[in-house]
Design a protein around this motif. Structure first.
Motif, PDB file in Angstrom:
ATOM      1  N   PRO A 150     104.086  98.650 138.566  1.00 19.13           N
ATOM      2  CA  PRO A 150     104.674  98.521 139.903  1.00 19.13           C
ATOM      3  C   PRO A 150     103.805  99.179 140.971  1.00 19.13           C
ATOM      4  CG  PRO A 150     106.266  99.406 138.338  1.00 19.13           C
ATOM      5  CD  PRO A 150     104.936  99.417 137.651  1.00 19.13           C
ATOM      6  N   VAL A 151     103.759  98.528 142.116  1.00 24.16           N
ATOM      7  CA  VAL A 151     103.100  99.098 143.292  1.00 24.16           C
ATOM      8  C   VAL A 151     104.203  99.481 144.271  1.00 24.16           C
ATOM      9  CG1 VAL A 151     101.537  98.646 145.219  1.00 24.16           C
ATOM     10  CG2 VAL A 151     101.034  97.708 142.946  1.00 24.16           C
ATOM     11  N   CYS A 152     104.150 100.726 144.735  1.00 22.71           N
ATOM     12  CA  CYS A 152     105.232 101.267 145.576  1.00 22.71           C
ATOM     13  C   CYS A 152     104.673 101.674 146.926  1.00 22.71           C
ATOM     14  CB  CYS A 152     105.852 102.491 144.909  1.00 22.71           C
ATOM     15  SG  CYS A 152     106.488 102.184 143.257  1.00 22.71           S
ATOM     16  N   PHE A 153     105.177 101.048 147.966  1.00 21.01           N
ATOM     17  CA  PHE A 153     104.756 101.345 149.340  1.00 21.01           C
ATOM     18  C   PHE A 153     105.880 102.146 149.984  1.00 21.01           C
ATOM     19  CE2 PHE A 153     104.599 100.534 153.860  1.00 21.01           C
ATOM     20  CZ  PHE A 153     103.249 100.515 154.173  1.00 21.01           C
ATOM     21  N   GLY A 154     105.572 103.382 150.367  1.00 24.85           N
ATOM     22  CA  GLY A 154     106.627 104.243 150.895  1.00 24.85           C
ATOM     23  C   GLY A 154     106.344 104.715 152.298  1.00 24.85           C
ATOM     24  N   VAL A 155     107.419 104.817 153.086  1.00 20.64           N
ATOM     25  CA  VAL A 155     107.320 105.383 154.434  1.00 20.64           C
ATOM     26  C   VAL A 155     108.366 106.480 154.553  1.00 20.64           C
ATOM     27  CG1 VAL A 155     107.394 104.945 156.911  1.00 20.64           C
ATOM     28  CG2 VAL A 155     106.642 103.131 155.354  1.00 20.64           C
ATOM     29  N   SER A 156     107.911 107.667 154.907  1.00 21.65           N
ATOM     30  CA  SER A 156     108.829 108.806 155.033  1.00 21.65           C
ATOM     31  C   SER A 156     108.951 109.232 156.481  1.00 21.65           C
ATOM     32  CB  SER A 156     108.305 109.993 154.214  1.00 21.65           C
ATOM     33  OG  SER A 156     109.123 111.135 154.430  1.00 21.65           O
ATOM     34  N   GLY A 157     110.108 109.765 156.823  1.00 23.90           N
ATOM     35  CA  GLY A 157     110.254 110.493 158.075  1.00 23.90           C
ATOM     36  C   GLY A 157     109.462 111.791 157.980  1.00 23.90           C
ATOM     37  N   TYR A 158     109.149 112.376 159.138  1.00 24.98           N
ATOM     38  CA  TYR A 158     108.193 113.489 159.136  1.00 24.98           C
ATOM     39  C   TYR A 158     108.813 114.814 158.682  1.00 24.98           C
ATOM     40  CZ  TYR A 158     109.995 114.627 163.835  1.00 24.98           C
ATOM     41  OH  TYR A 158     110.797 114.950 164.894  1.00 24.98           O
ATOM     42  N   SER A 159     110.124 114.882 158.494  1.00 24.29           N
ATOM     43  CA  SER A 159     110.681 116.115 157.914  1.00 24.29           C
ATOM     44  C   SER A 159     110.203 116.296 156.478  1.00 24.29           C
ATOM     45  CB  SER A 159     112.209 116.105 157.961  1.00 24.29           C
ATOM     46  OG  SER A 159     112.725 115.007 157.214  1.00 24.29           O
ATOM     47  N   GLY A 160     109.687 115.218 155.868  1.00 30.43           N
ATOM     48  CA  GLY A 160     109.126 115.317 154.521  1.00 30.43           C
ATOM     49  C   GLY A 160     107.956 116.278 154.440  1.00 30.43           C
ATOM     50  N   ALA A 161     107.322 116.538 155.570  1.00 32.17           N
ATOM     51  CA  ALA A 161     106.164 117.441 155.577  1.00 32.17           C
ATOM     52  C   ALA A 161     106.563 118.890 155.839  1.00 32.17           C
ATOM     53  CB  ALA A 161     105.155 116.981 156.623  1.00 32.17           C
ATOM     54  N   GLY A 162     107.872 119.171 155.920  1.00 28.17           N
ATOM     55  CA  GLY A 162     108.299 120.557 156.113  1.00 28.17           C
ATOM     56  C   GLY A 162     108.112 121.042 157.532  1.00 28.17           C
ATOM     57  N   THR A 163     108.391 122.347 157.732  1.00 25.32           N
ATOM     58  CA  THR A 163     108.378 122.920 159.089  1.00 25.32           C
ATOM     59  C   THR A 163     106.998 123.440 159.501  1.00 25.32           C
ATOM     60  OG1 THR A 163     109.106 125.022 158.145  1.00 25.32           O
ATOM     61  CG2 THR A 163     110.815 123.613 159.091  1.00 25.32           C
ATOM     62  N   ARG A 164     106.106 123.657 158.531  1.00 22.42           N
ATOM     63  CA  ARG A 164     104.776 124.174 158.877  1.00 22.42           C
ATOM     64  C   ARG A 164     103.967 123.067 159.548  1.00 22.42           C
ATOM     65  NH1 ARG A 164     100.858 125.015 154.795  1.00 22.42           N
ATOM     66  NH2 ARG A 164      99.009 125.835 155.801  1.00 22.42           N
ATOM     67  N   PRO A 165     103.393 123.318 160.749  1.00 19.12           N
ATOM     68  CA  PRO A 165     102.712 122.234 161.469  1.00 19.12           C
ATOM     69  C   PRO A 165     101.535 121.643 160.687  1.00 19.12           C
ATOM     70  CG  PRO A 165     103.075 124.119 162.904  1.00 19.12           C
ATOM     71  CD  PRO A 165     103.423 124.575 161.513  1.00 19.12           C
ATOM     72  N   THR A 166     101.518 120.312 160.579  1.00 18.94           N
ATOM     73  CA  THR A 166     100.403 119.574 159.975  1.00 18.94           C
ATOM     74  C   THR A 166     100.309 118.251 160.758  1.00 18.94           C
ATOM     75  OG1 THR A 166     101.495 118.070 158.419  1.00 18.94           O
ATOM     76  CG2 THR A 166     101.236 120.350 157.689  1.00 18.94           C
ATOM     77  N   PRO A 167      99.224 117.468 160.558  1.00 18.85           N
ATOM     78  CA  PRO A 167      99.174 116.160 161.229  1.00 18.85           C
ATOM     79  C   PRO A 167     100.364 115.281 160.834  1.00 18.85           C
ATOM     80  CG  PRO A 167      97.025 116.748 160.332  1.00 18.85           C
ATOM     81  CD  PRO A 167      97.988 117.791 159.835  1.00 18.85           C
ATOM     82  N   LYS A 168     100.943 115.529 159.635  1.00 22.55           N
ATOM     83  CA  LYS A 168     102.025 114.661 159.154  1.00 22.55           C
ATOM     84  C   LYS A 168     103.382 114.984 159.785  1.00 22.55           C
ATOM     85  CE  LYS A 168     100.808 115.228 154.859  1.00 22.55           C
ATOM     86  NZ  LYS A 168     100.679 115.367 153.501  1.00 22.55           N
ATOM     87  N   ASN A 169     103.450 116.057 160.549  1.00 23.16           N
ATOM     88  CA  ASN A 169     104.704 116.274 161.299  1.00 23.16           C
ATOM     89  C   ASN A 169     104.412 116.567 162.776  1.00 23.16           C
ATOM     90  OD1 ASN A 169     103.849 118.935 161.213  1.00 23.16           O
ATOM     91  ND2 ASN A 169     105.344 119.558 159.660  1.00 23.16           N
ATOM     92  N   ASP A 170     103.248 116.094 163.229  1.00 20.13           N
ATOM     93  CA  ASP A 170     102.853 116.297 164.625  1.00 20.13           C
ATOM     94  C   ASP A 170     103.368 115.112 165.457  1.00 20.13           C
ATOM     95  OD1 ASP A 170     101.616 116.417 167.067  1.00 20.13           O
ATOM     96  OD2 ASP A 170      99.564 116.542 166.279  1.00 20.13           O
ATOM     97  N   PRO A 171     104.359 115.343 166.326  1.00 16.76           N
ATOM     98  CA  PRO A 171     104.966 114.236 167.075  1.00 16.76           C
ATOM     99  C   PRO A 171     103.947 113.433 167.879  1.00 16.76           C
ATOM    100  CG  PRO A 171     106.185 116.276 167.416  1.00 16.76           C
ATOM    101  CD  PRO A 171     104.951 116.633 166.638  1.00 16.76           C
ATOM    102  N   LYS A 172     102.906 114.112 168.401  1.00 20.00           N
ATOM    103  CA  LYS A 172     101.894 113.379 169.197  1.00 20.00           C
ATOM    104  C   LYS A 172     101.111 112.416 168.309  1.00 20.00           C
ATOM    105  CE  LYS A 172     100.926 116.379 173.072  1.00 20.00           C
ATOM    106  NZ  LYS A 172     100.354 117.693 173.250  1.00 20.00           N
ATOM    107  N   ARG A 173     100.722 112.875 167.140  1.00 20.27           N
ATOM    108  CA  ARG A 173      99.944 112.035 166.213  1.00 20.27           C
ATOM    109  C   ARG A 173     100.803 110.858 165.720  1.00 20.27           C
ATOM    110  NH1 ARG A 173      95.745 113.320 162.277  1.00 20.27           N
ATOM    111  NH2 ARG A 173      95.161 111.290 161.416  1.00 20.27           N
ATOM    112  N   LEU A 174     102.086 111.103 165.586  1.00 20.20           N
ATOM    113  CA  LEU A 174     102.959 110.087 164.979  1.00 20.20           C
ATOM    114  C   LEU A 174     103.510 109.079 165.988  1.00 20.20           C
ATOM    115  CD1 LEU A 174     104.920 112.359 162.483  1.00 20.20           C
ATOM    116  CD2 LEU A 174     103.204 110.634 161.920  1.00 20.20           C
ATOM    117  N   ALA A 175     103.482 109.429 167.267  1.00 15.77           N
ATOM    118  CA  ALA A 175     104.084 108.549 168.278  1.00 15.77           C
ATOM    119  C   ALA A 175     103.435 107.168 168.234  1.00 15.77           C
ATOM    120  CB  ALA A 175     103.926 109.172 169.663  1.00 15.77           C
ATOM    121  N   ASP A 176     104.231 106.115 168.174  1.00 18.43           N
ATOM    122  CA  ASP A 176     103.745 104.724 168.120  1.00 18.43           C
ATOM    123  C   ASP A 176     102.738 104.522 166.988  1.00 18.43           C
ATOM    124  OD1 ASP A 176     105.251 104.115 170.400  1.00 18.43           O
ATOM    125  OD2 ASP A 176     103.667 104.898 171.689  1.00 18.43           O
ATOM    126  N   ASN A 177     102.951 105.177 165.868  1.00 10.89           N
ATOM    127  CA  ASN A 177     101.933 105.216 164.823  1.00 10.89           C
ATOM    128  C   ASN A 177     102.578 105.125 163.443  1.00 10.89           C
ATOM    129  OD1 ASN A 177      99.398 105.451 163.797  1.00 10.89           O
ATOM    130  ND2 ASN A 177      99.107 107.608 164.307  1.00 10.89           N
TER     131      ASN A 177
END
Ligand SMILES: NC(=O)c1ccc[n+]([C@@H]2O[C@H](COP(=O)([O-])OP(=O)(O)OC[C@H]3O[C@@H](n4cnc5c(N)ncnc54)[C@H](OP(=O)(O)O)[C@@H]3O)[C@@H](O)[C@H]2O)c1
Length: 309
Positions: A150-177
């Protein structure tokens, strides 16, 4: 162990920890006595979690002191749990939500719908990852019928990256993206391949919504099947599972946000040989905190839905 069971929560400030505070307090057999956070030490728990009725305050866990509780939830970043495990009572029930024990001997892996019998009486439980939960919900019932990986394509909300700032929970990086990451070898790829006994490919992404996962798994079937036949297999596998719903539509993230259950929707190609199984989970609940409560219920002999109704 007595009831109510006293509970220590290590990592109480995090996104998962906050959900656990609420769920522990809603559980009739649990009493939260220790909520550990370095950043919020001394602050009232009610400031972070307004549902908290008591006067508990966050504390810093003394690294040398024993953790004196019947139940210990570890909601720490990956790689930190061992020092805490060593300080728990041997007979305490430990539930680790990090990746640290997902392959560890002596720990029971808790995808509750499948692992319920093994969880009964367990005292060391490793809670599955959020994407791993979504993948297993989508694939576990149909494994015997699959002809391809099986091939699994997943999309998570950014709370999956926890509270520590990373590109994966950066609202600017994620906007329209839509941000892809780890297109091969993500931890959850190995976790699911191991626990399903079926190699899977996993392609994770993160999007600008806060909570929820949408997972689309595709695979070839060994022999042609109708949608009704496939749905029947899933419905029968989850017949006793209050927290997985097999739905007739294709699942959407907004329908499971803030919910304890997963949804699974299915599609079969016109030749009957190509399966698409979609699942949605709230990564902080069925993908973390509410599944941890399901696993606690299984371990302590409560109804699976105790505290989650
Ligand atoms: N987020 C999800 O969707 C999700 C889903 C399933 C599983 N998980 C797993 O659950 C765990 C928690 O995830 P999360 O998203 O809640 O993370 P988070 O928001 O980053 O929270 C981490 C928690 O650990 C504490 N902490 C951080 N570093 C620490 C250290 N060195 N020593 C002691 N405490 C420390 C933090 O509080 P202080 O800094 O105040 O001490 C905070 O309470 C992770 O292992 C994650 O992989 C997360």
């Amino acid at each position: 162990m007595p009831s109510p069971y006293t509970v220590a929560l290590i990592g109480a400030r995090g996104y998962v920890g906050r959900e656990l505070i609420r769920l522990i307090e809603a559980h009739p057999a649990l009493e939260l006595v220790h909520a550990a956070s370095r950043g919020l030490a001394g602050r009232p728990v009610a400031e972070l979690t307004p549902t908290h009725q008591g006067g508990l305050r966050f504390v810093t866990t003394d690294p040398e002191a024993p953790i004196d509780a019947d139940v210990v939830f570890l909601a720490l970043p990956n790689g930190l749990s061992e020092a805490y495990v060593a300080r728990c009572r041997p007979e305490a029930l430990l539930i680790d939500l990090s990746t640290d024990h997902r392959f560890a001997p002596g720990w029971v892996y808790g995808f509750t719908e499948r692992d319920h019998p093994a969880l009964r009486g367990a005292r060391r439980i490793s809670n599955p990852g959020c994407y791993a939960t979504a993948m297993q919900c989508a694939l576990w019932p149909i494994l015997d019928h699959l002809a391809s990986r099986p091939v699994c394509f997943g999309v998570s909300g950014y709370s999956g990256a926890g509270t520590r700032p990373t590109p994966k929970n950066d609202p600017k990086r994620l906007a329209d993206n839509l941000l892809p990451y780890h297109p091969a070898g993500h931890f959850h790829e190995g976790e699911v391949s191991h626990h399903l006994g079926q190699p899977v490919r996993f392609l994770p992404h993160v999007a600008a919504f806060f909570r929820g996962i949408h997972l689309t798994a595709t695979a070839r079937l060994k022999a042609p099947m109708t949608l009704e036949q496939v749905q029947e297999i899933y419905k029968s596998a989850y017949a006793q599972a209050p927290f997985v719903r097999v739905i007739d539509e294709l699942p959407e993230v907004k329908n499971i946000a803030h919910q304890n259950h997963a949804e699974v929707g299915l599609h079969v190609s016109s030749d009957g040989l190509e399966l698409t199984a979609m699942s949605t989970v709230d990564n902080l609940l069925k993908g973390a905190a509410s599944q941890a409560i399901q696993n606690l219920n299984a371990a302590l002999g409560f109804d699976q839905a105790e505290g989650l109704r």
